[in-house]
Design a protein around this motif. Structure first.
Motif, short mmCIF file in Angstrom:
data_model
loop_
_atom_site.label_atom_id
_atom_site.label_comp_id
_atom_site.label_asym_id
_atom_site.label_seq_id
_atom_site.Cartn_x
_atom_site.Cartn_y
_atom_site.Cartn_z
N SER B 32 0.88 -1.16 0.00
CA SER B 32 0.00 0.00 0.00
C SER B 32 0.92 1.21 0.00
O SER B 32 1.94 1.23 0.69
CB SER B 32 -0.89 0.01 1.24
N PHE B 34 1.28 5.59 -0.08
CA PHE B 34 0.63 6.83 0.31
C PHE B 34 1.56 8.01 -0.02
O PHE B 34 2.77 7.87 -0.04
CB PHE B 34 0.37 6.88 1.82
N TYR B 36 1.92 11.84 1.75
CA TYR B 36 1.50 12.80 2.77
C TYR B 36 2.21 14.13 2.51
O TYR B 36 3.33 14.16 1.99
CB TYR B 36 1.89 12.32 4.17
N LEU B 46 -2.85 13.48 4.69
CA LEU B 46 -2.88 12.51 3.60
C LEU B 46 -3.31 13.19 2.30
O LEU B 46 -4.35 13.85 2.24
CB LEU B 46 -3.85 11.38 3.94
N LYS B 49 -3.81 7.73 -1.60
CA LYS B 49 -3.31 6.41 -1.26
C LYS B 49 -3.63 5.41 -2.37
O LYS B 49 -4.63 5.55 -3.08
CB LYS B 49 -3.91 5.92 0.06
N THR B 51 -4.18 1.31 -2.85
CA THR B 51 -4.36 0.06 -2.11
C THR B 51 -4.85 -1.04 -3.04
O THR B 51 -5.80 -1.75 -2.73
CB THR B 51 -5.34 0.25 -0.95
N PHE B 90 5.98 13.46 1.65
CA PHE B 90 6.53 12.16 2.04
C PHE B 90 5.80 11.03 1.32
O PHE B 90 4.56 10.98 1.32
CB PHE B 90 6.40 11.95 3.56
N ARG B 94 3.55 0.58 2.95
CA ARG B 94 3.06 -0.30 4.01
C ARG B 94 2.72 -1.65 3.41
O ARG B 94 2.20 -1.73 2.32
CB ARG B 94 1.81 0.29 4.65
N TYR B 99 1.19 -6.29 9.07
CA TYR B 99 1.95 -5.29 9.78
C TYR B 99 1.27 -3.93 9.77
O TYR B 99 0.69 -3.51 8.79
CB TYR B 99 3.34 -5.14 9.16
N GLN B 100 1.40 -3.26 10.89
CA GLN B 100 0.92 -1.89 10.97
C GLN B 100 2.01 -0.88 10.69
O GLN B 100 1.75 0.28 10.49
CB GLN B 100 0.33 -1.62 12.35
N LYS B 101 3.24 -1.35 10.69
CA LYS B 101 4.34 -0.42 10.51
C LYS B 101 4.31 0.15 9.10
O LYS B 101 4.15 -0.58 8.14
CB LYS B 101 5.67 -1.14 10.74
N VAL B 102 4.48 1.45 9.02
CA VAL B 102 4.67 2.08 7.73
C VAL B 102 6.08 2.65 7.67
O VAL B 102 6.66 2.98 8.69
CB VAL B 102 3.62 3.19 7.48
N PHE B 104 8.38 5.64 6.01
CA PHE B 104 8.37 6.92 5.33
C PHE B 104 9.64 7.11 4.52
O PHE B 104 10.73 6.68 4.94
CB PHE B 104 8.28 8.06 6.35
N GLY B 105 9.52 7.78 3.39
CA GLY B 105 10.71 8.27 2.70
C GLY B 105 11.29 9.44 3.45
O GLY B 105 10.73 9.92 4.45
N THR B 106 12.42 9.93 2.96
CA THR B 106 13.11 11.03 3.64
C THR B 106 12.52 12.39 3.32
O THR B 106 12.92 13.39 3.91
CB THR B 106 14.59 11.03 3.27
#
Lengths: 113, 114
Positions: B32, B34, B36, B46, B49, B51, B90, B94, B99-102, B104-106
Motif C-alpha cells: 500500500s 501513500f 502525505y 494525507l 493512497k 491500495t 513524504f 506499508r 503489519y501496521q508499521k509504515v 516513510f521516505g526522507t
C-alpha cells in the motif's frame, strides 16, 4: 476540532530529566501510533496500540521509552533520563482497525539541552 | 523488507508549471502506498493512497499518483503548481497484510517560485 491532538506542542528539558507527552486520538479510532521525526528525515515508527494493547514496538524504542494507553483512548509516551539525541518531533497518529489511513496530530517538538 | 526512496530532496518549480515528485519503493509483498504533505508547523496530511485498486490515484488539491509495478514507482504529479503547494512531501509504503508499521521516505521539499 475532532482531529488528533497532542500536548504539549513544545518541550524544552535538560539532559537527564524525564518527559511525558500525551496524544488524544480521533474518538472512534481504536489504533494509535507513535513516530519520531528528526530534522531532515521522514517520521520513523516507534510503536502502536490497538485499544489498550501495545502490539508492536520498534528497535528505536529503547528501554528509556515507555508508552501506555490505559483505557484505549488517550496515550502517553514517556522518555526517562533524556539525552540530547532524543531531540526530535514526536508524532502521534490514529486510525480505525483494518483501515489504511492514519491521521496525524501536529506533533510535540522536544529539545534536550 | 520494505523501503521507500524519494529521489529528490528538493524540487523547485515556477507557479503554474507541472510538479513531479519521484518515489520508488521496495517491498516483498503487494504494497500500500501513500503520499502525505507536511506544511510548516502543521501535522501530516494525507494527499492520496494506493491500495491495489486503480493504478492511477487522484488525491486532494489536484494531486495524483500512478502506481507502476514494473518500475516499482509511485510518482506524485500535479499539472499546475500553486504557491500554497510549497511544503514537504513524504512517500510512504506499508505491507498490505498484517503489519501496521509504515515506512516513510526522507521527504521532498517543494519550493514554488512566483
Amino acid at each position: 476540532d475532532t482531529g488528533v491532538s497532542q500536548d504539549p506542542r513544545h518541550k524544552i528539558t535538560k539532559r537527564g530529566q524525564n518527559v511525558t507527552f500525551r496524544c488524544d486520538p480521533i474518538s472512534e479510532h481504536n489504533r494509535l501510533y507513535w513516530y519520531r521525526q528528526t530534522l531532515g528525515q521522514g517520521p520513523e515508527f516507534l510503536t502502536y496500540f490497538q485499544n489498550e494493547a501495545q502490539l508492536e514496538k520498534s528497535r528505536l524504542l529503547s528501554n528509556r521509552f515507555s508508552a501506555e494507553r490505559p483505557k484505549g483512548s488517550f496515550s502517553t509516551l514517556e522518555i526517562q533520563r533524556t539525552e540530547q539525541g532524543d531531540s526530535a518531533m514526536y508524532l502521534c497518529a490514529s486510525s480505525l482497525a483494518q483501515a489504511e489511513t492514519q491521521y496525524f496530530g501536529p506533533g510535540t517538538r522536544l529539545l534536550v539541552l | 523488507a520494505q523501503s521507500v526512496t524519494q529521489l529528490d530532496s528538493h524540487v523547485s518549480v515556477s507557479e503554474g508549471t507541472p510538479v513531479l515528485l519521484r518515489c520508488n519503493y521496495s517491498s516483498s509483498y503487494s504494497p500500500s502506498l501513500f503520499w502525505y504533505v507536511q506544511h510548516p508547523n502543521k501535522g501530516l496530511q494525507l494527499l492520496l493512497k494506493y491500495t491495489s485498486a486503480a493504478t492511477l490515484v487522484k488525491g486532494i488539491n489536484g494531486f495524483e499518483a500512478e502506481f507502476k509495478k514494473s518500475e516499482t514507482s509511485f510518482h506524485l504529479t500535479k499539472p499546475s503548481a500553486h504557491m500554497s503547494d510549497a511544503a514537504e512531501y513524504f512517500c510512504v509504503v506499508r505491507y498490505s497484510g498484517g503489519y501496521q508499521k509504515v515506512t516513510f521516505g526522507t521527504g521532498t521539499k517543494l519550493q514554488v517560485i512566483p
